[in-house]
Design a protein around this motif. Structure first.
Motif, PDB file in Angstrom:
ATOM      1  N   THR A  42      44.417  45.354  39.362  1.00 22.96           N
ATOM      2  CA  THR A  42      44.466  43.973  38.882  1.00 22.96           C
ATOM      3  C   THR A  42      45.745  43.263  39.316  1.00 22.96           C
ATOM      4  OG1 THR A  42      45.379  44.768  36.772  1.00 22.96           O
ATOM      5  CG2 THR A  42      43.001  44.442  36.892  1.00 22.96           C
ATOM      6  N   LEU A  89      38.976  48.272  35.058  1.00 23.88           N
ATOM      7  CA  LEU A  89      39.130  47.391  36.218  1.00 23.88           C
ATOM      8  C   LEU A  89      40.502  47.651  36.821  1.00 23.88           C
ATOM      9  CD1 LEU A  89      36.862  46.087  34.451  1.00 23.88           C
ATOM     10  CD2 LEU A  89      37.509  43.910  35.466  1.00 23.88           C
ATOM     11  N   ASP A 121      36.994  48.670  41.278  1.00 28.43           N
ATOM     12  CA  ASP A 121      37.999  47.978  42.078  1.00 28.43           C
ATOM     13  C   ASP A 121      37.906  46.476  41.820  1.00 28.43           C
ATOM     14  OD1 ASP A 121      39.292  46.621  44.307  1.00 28.43           O
ATOM     15  OD2 ASP A 121      39.280  48.540  45.353  1.00 28.43           O
ATOM     16  N   SER A 122      39.004  45.873  41.317  1.00 28.39           N
ATOM     17  CA  SER A 122      38.972  44.449  40.973  1.00 28.39           C
ATOM     18  C   SER A 122      38.809  43.550  42.188  1.00 28.39           C
ATOM     19  CB  SER A 122      40.259  44.064  40.223  1.00 28.39           C
ATOM     20  OG  SER A 122      40.306  44.673  38.959  1.00 28.39           O
ATOM     21  N   LEU A 156      34.322  39.418  38.035  1.00 26.96           N
ATOM     22  CA  LEU A 156      33.937  40.819  37.889  1.00 26.96           C
ATOM     23  C   LEU A 156      33.691  41.169  36.432  1.00 26.96           C
ATOM     24  CD1 LEU A 156      33.475  43.594  39.124  1.00 26.96           C
ATOM     25  CD2 LEU A 156      35.951  43.988  39.011  1.00 26.96           C
ATOM     26  N   GLN A 157      34.537  40.689  35.541  1.00 25.62           N
ATOM     27  CA  GLN A 157      34.347  40.944  34.110  1.00 25.62           C
ATOM     28  C   GLN A 157      33.011  40.394  33.628  1.00 25.62           C
ATOM     29  OE1 GLN A 157      38.274  39.247  32.785  1.00 25.62           O
ATOM     30  NE2 GLN A 157      38.345  41.105  31.535  1.00 25.62           N
ATOM     31  N   GLU A 188      38.796  36.394  40.761  1.00 27.72           N
ATOM     32  CA  GLU A 188      38.080  37.621  41.106  1.00 27.72           C
ATOM     33  C   GLU A 188      37.889  38.495  39.874  1.00 27.72           C
ATOM     34  OE1 GLU A 188      39.362  38.558  45.738  1.00 27.72           O
ATOM     35  OE2 GLU A 188      40.746  39.077  44.105  1.00 27.72           O
ATOM     36  N   ILE A 189      38.942  38.629  39.084  1.00 28.02           N
ATOM     37  CA  ILE A 189      38.876  39.476  37.884  1.00 28.02           C
ATOM     38  C   ILE A 189      37.888  38.898  36.882  1.00 28.02           C
ATOM     39  CG2 ILE A 189      40.199  40.329  35.911  1.00 28.02           C
ATOM     40  CD1 ILE A 189      42.655  40.406  37.762  1.00 28.02           C
ATOM     41  N   LEU A 206      41.772  46.251  31.723  1.00 21.71           N
ATOM     42  CA  LEU A 206      42.418  45.883  32.976  1.00 21.71           C
ATOM     43  C   LEU A 206      43.634  46.780  33.168  1.00 21.71           C
ATOM     44  CD1 LEU A 206      42.360  41.968  32.675  1.00 21.71           C
ATOM     45  CD2 LEU A 206      40.591  43.494  33.566  1.00 21.71           C
ATOM     46  N   SER A 264      38.207  53.336  44.300  1.00 23.27           N
ATOM     47  CA  SER A 264      38.397  52.512  43.100  1.00 23.27           C
ATOM     48  C   SER A 264      39.577  52.949  42.244  1.00 23.27           C
ATOM     49  CB  SER A 264      37.118  52.515  42.249  1.00 23.27           C
ATOM     50  OG  SER A 264      36.799  53.825  41.824  1.00 23.27           O
ATOM     51  N   GLN A 280      35.927  47.111  28.205  1.00 26.99           N
ATOM     52  CA  GLN A 280      36.585  46.853  29.489  1.00 26.99           C
ATOM     53  C   GLN A 280      38.099  46.866  29.309  1.00 26.99           C
ATOM     54  OE1 GLN A 280      35.306  43.361  31.635  1.00 26.99           O
ATOM     55  NE2 GLN A 280      33.131  43.701  31.200  1.00 26.99           N
ATOM     56  N   ALA A 298      44.491  41.577  42.703  1.00 27.53           N
ATOM     57  CA  ALA A 298      43.316  40.696  42.627  1.00 27.53           C
ATOM     58  C   ALA A 298      43.729  39.388  41.968  1.00 27.53           C
ATOM     59  CB  ALA A 298      42.207  41.370  41.821  1.00 27.53           C
TER      60      ALA A 298
END
Length: 338
Positions: free
Chosen positions: A167, A164, A138-139, A178-179, A174-175, A193, A16, A191, A170
């Protein structure tokens, strides 16, 4: 003022980006007064970290002084032994003074037992304090890792800060997904990025109970109590989710005495410890000269911190619970019996 050395626990699932992040941190001038413990058996070994450093010198066994001023130490024995060794070398001036400690764990580590062991060591507890748990995600593969691996899920659940990573490779969908998932698992964590491990150290060190300047208490930031506004659309705050992770806040009744609450917290840990990932709270007790910050992980309650010199307009005691398959009604019932 709490003069104990703040500890940042850095973890994250395999691949990650912890190594990349550590390399960036160790080269930042803001980290010059830091010590770092790196798992020798993890995917990051000490040699891997040092490979990117231009200059370094060995100053003690398994201990290297980097050109940035950071002290880098490999973990070959028990973590508590390594922490004690660093502290005593610091006291004897065998190594340079350091004012914060970063501990990197292996990618498969459950941070709960690590935190619990540190809390249960008298020498460690008297010289070090947990500042924050920082977790890299891992994003690209994070969603699948959270679904397939209980370790990754627990890491995300107990985090104070979620980073994250990757980025740049990704896509935005996807981001975003995940968020939203991370906000569902742990709505109280901040959080960020990041790309290539680049982040201002101020975002991940000295972000816990005490601020980075005057070391005064900032428990509102530390608790990060989930609110309705922080939830993804359509989510109810403090709800149990399909993965079994539950996050909820218990507002305690008034008046309240610590002598009555302390055994209740201990019993709660003993009864629900296997499912209790983390407990944090601010207690306004009539038998204490100032508010108390309390903290527990699994079966181990941490000695409370007296927040001298701090108060809030509305003295409201509250406890945040993060658990895996934990019975919320039973926990609430136990706490409200005080």
């Amino acid at each position: 003022m709490d003069k104990r050395i703040p500890v940042t626990l850095l973890t994250g699932f395999l691949g990650s980006g912890k190594t990349t992040l550590l390399n960036q941190l160790l080269s930042d001038p803001k980290m010059h007064d830091s010590a770092v413990i790196i798992n020798e058996l993890g995917e990051t070994g000490l040699d891997h970290i040092l490979a990117t450093q231009v200059e370094s010198e060995h100053i003690a066994d398994n201990t290297v002084l980097l050109n940035s001023g950071c002290i880098c130490c490999s973990l070959k024995n028990e973590l508590a032994d390594t922490m004690r060794d660093l502290f005593f070398k610091r006291a004897l001036q065998a190594i340079p003074q350091f004012n914060r400690l970063v501990i990197e764990t292996t990618g498969m580590a459950d941070p709960g037992p690590i935190l619990g062991n540190l809390m249960n060591e008298p020498v460690i507890e008297s010289t070090f304090r947990l500042d924050a748990v920082v977790v890299t995600i891992d994003s690209v593969y994070g969603l699948k890792q959270l679904q397939d691996n209980i370790e990754a899920l627990k890491q995300a659940a107990v985090a104070d800060v979620l980073l994250l990573t990757k980025t740049d490779i990704a896509n935005s969908d996807e981001i975003k997904a995940l968020q939203e998932k991370l906000a569902e698992i742990n709505p109280g964590a901040s959080q960020h990025l990041i790309q290539h491990g680049e982040i201002d150290p101020d975002s991940i060190v000295d972000v816990g109970l005490f601020d980075p300047t005057g070391k005064t208490a900032t428990p509102q930031r530390w608790l990060r109590t989930p609110s309705k506004a922080s939830q993804p659309k359509g989510m109810l705050p403090q709800a149990a989710h399909q993965d079994g992770i539950t996050s909820f806040t218990v507002t305690m009744p008034k008046p309240l005495n610590w002598r009555d609450l302390k055994p209740v917290i201990l019993k709660l840990c003993q009864t629900h410890g296997s499912k209790l990932l983390r407990l944090k709270g601010i207690i306004h007790a009539e038998d204490q000269p100032a508010p108390l910050a309390i903290h527990a992980v699994h079966f181990t309650p941490y000695p409370p911190t007296l927040l001298e010199g701090w108060d809030e307009d509305e003295a409201m005691s509250r406890i945040v619970i993060i658990g895996k398959d934990i019975d919320e009604s039973e926990v609430r019932k136990a706490l409200m019996q005080v």
